[in-house]
Scaffold this motif. Structure first.
Motif, short mmCIF file in Angstrom:
data_model
loop_
_atom_site.label_atom_id
_atom_site.label_comp_id
_atom_site.label_asym_id
_atom_site.label_seq_id
_atom_site.Cartn_x
_atom_site.Cartn_y
_atom_site.Cartn_z
N CYS A 90 18.86 51.89 78.80
CA CYS A 90 17.77 51.94 77.82
C CYS A 90 18.30 52.31 76.44
O CYS A 90 18.98 53.32 76.28
N HIS A 91 17.99 51.49 75.44
CA HIS A 91 18.45 51.78 74.08
C HIS A 91 17.70 52.96 73.46
O HIS A 91 18.10 53.51 72.45
N GLN A 92 16.60 53.33 74.08
CA GLN A 92 15.76 54.39 73.52
C GLN A 92 16.19 55.79 73.98
O GLN A 92 16.23 56.73 73.19
N CYS A 93 16.49 55.92 75.29
CA CYS A 93 16.83 57.25 75.81
C CYS A 93 18.12 57.29 76.59
O CYS A 93 18.58 58.36 76.99
N GLY A 94 18.72 56.12 76.84
CA GLY A 94 19.97 56.10 77.59
C GLY A 94 19.77 56.05 79.09
O GLY A 94 20.74 56.06 79.86
N GLY A 95 18.53 56.00 79.55
CA GLY A 95 18.25 55.97 80.97
C GLY A 95 18.61 54.64 81.61
O GLY A 95 18.84 53.64 80.93
N GLU A 96 18.65 54.62 82.93
CA GLU A 96 19.01 53.41 83.66
C GLU A 96 17.81 52.47 83.78
O GLU A 96 16.68 52.90 83.99
N LEU A 97 18.08 51.18 83.63
CA LEU A 97 17.04 50.17 83.74
C LEU A 97 17.02 49.55 85.13
O LEU A 97 18.07 49.27 85.71
N TYR A 98 15.82 49.34 85.67
CA TYR A 98 15.66 48.72 86.97
C TYR A 98 14.80 47.47 86.85
O TYR A 98 13.80 47.46 86.13
#
Length: 237
Positions: free
Chosen positions: A222-230
């Motif tokens: 995620c470009h917003q928070c760095g979280g993983e995308l599923y």
């Protein structure tokens, strides 16, 4: 200081002879931009529970002050509400400026805050009409309004939220091509859209912030928070 006068216009079922007669005004509302509106307490008390409680049962009654300060709300939206209390109907085209959708959302917010339920219903009617005008569909304006709608309405008030979600589902292909759509940080809206369009749409969703991306976006973070995308497929119940 700017004094705003309520236009002397007849509304549906109205026999009010005080409208527009400043000499009979018995109180003044002062708005956030320091403009003032001479008003008639009888009219506002009969139309609005907030003013009824303020003048008939609140501490303001005993103070003797004839000025009520309403500094927390958008002055243009407040003016639209006061006009409605006098006219008993709302003409948004005369008040809206560059963004009718955004302005109506502001009026909806103050109508909810001051418990003017008919004005809320009228706002929904006008907003629904705007969102149905596909020829004049404005994705940029729509996306600007989304954060305000979700910040200004509680989860239990689905009226305006549902209109926005329905419009998003109708224009999902257009919206997902708009960069501003992927920068939205309104998680509740993202969730509502996923549930609305579930059953025929795949998407990448951030597990941390709920950002909703097109499935063909070639990133896994995620470009917003760095979280993983599923990658998910949501089916309606």
């Amino acid at each position: 200081m700017n004094m705003i006068l309520i236009p002397s216009l007849q509304g549906r079922g109205s026999k009010n002879t005080l409208r527009g007669d400043v000499s009979l005004a018995d109180a003044t509302i002062k708005l956030a931009d320091d403009s003032t509106i001479p008003i008639h307490k009888t009219i506002l008390v009969s139309q609005c529970p907030f003013f009824r409680g303020l003048w008939l049962g609140g501490s303001w009654k005993e103070s003797g002050d004839k000025i009520i300060y309403l500094k927390e709300d958008d002055p243009n939206a407040m003016m639209a509400m006061i006009k409605f209390l006098y006219r008993r109907e709302y003409f948004p085209a005369k008040d809206a400026r560059d963004s009718p959708l955004e302005f109506l959302a502001c009026v909806y917010e103050v109508a909810d805050k001051y418990l003017v339920h008919q004005l809320k219903k009228d706002c929904l009617t006008h907003i629904k009409s705007i969102l149905k005008e596909t020829r004049n569909w404005n994705a940029d304006e729509f996306l600007r309004v989304i954060p305000f709608v979700y910040q200004s309405t509680p989860q239990t008030d689905r009226g305006l939220r549902d209109l926005m979600v329905h419009a998003a589902s109708d224009h999902i292909e257009d919206l997902t091509k708009n960069e501003a759509y992927h920068k939205l940080d309104t998680f509740e809206f993202t969730k509502d859209v996923i549930l609305k369009i579930g059953g025929y749409h795949h998407a990448k969703v951030c597990v941390d912030c709920g950002l909703f991306l097109r499935k063909d976006i070639q990133v896994n973070t995620c470009h917003q928070c760095g979280g993983e995308l599923y990658l998910i497929e949501v089916h309606k119940a």
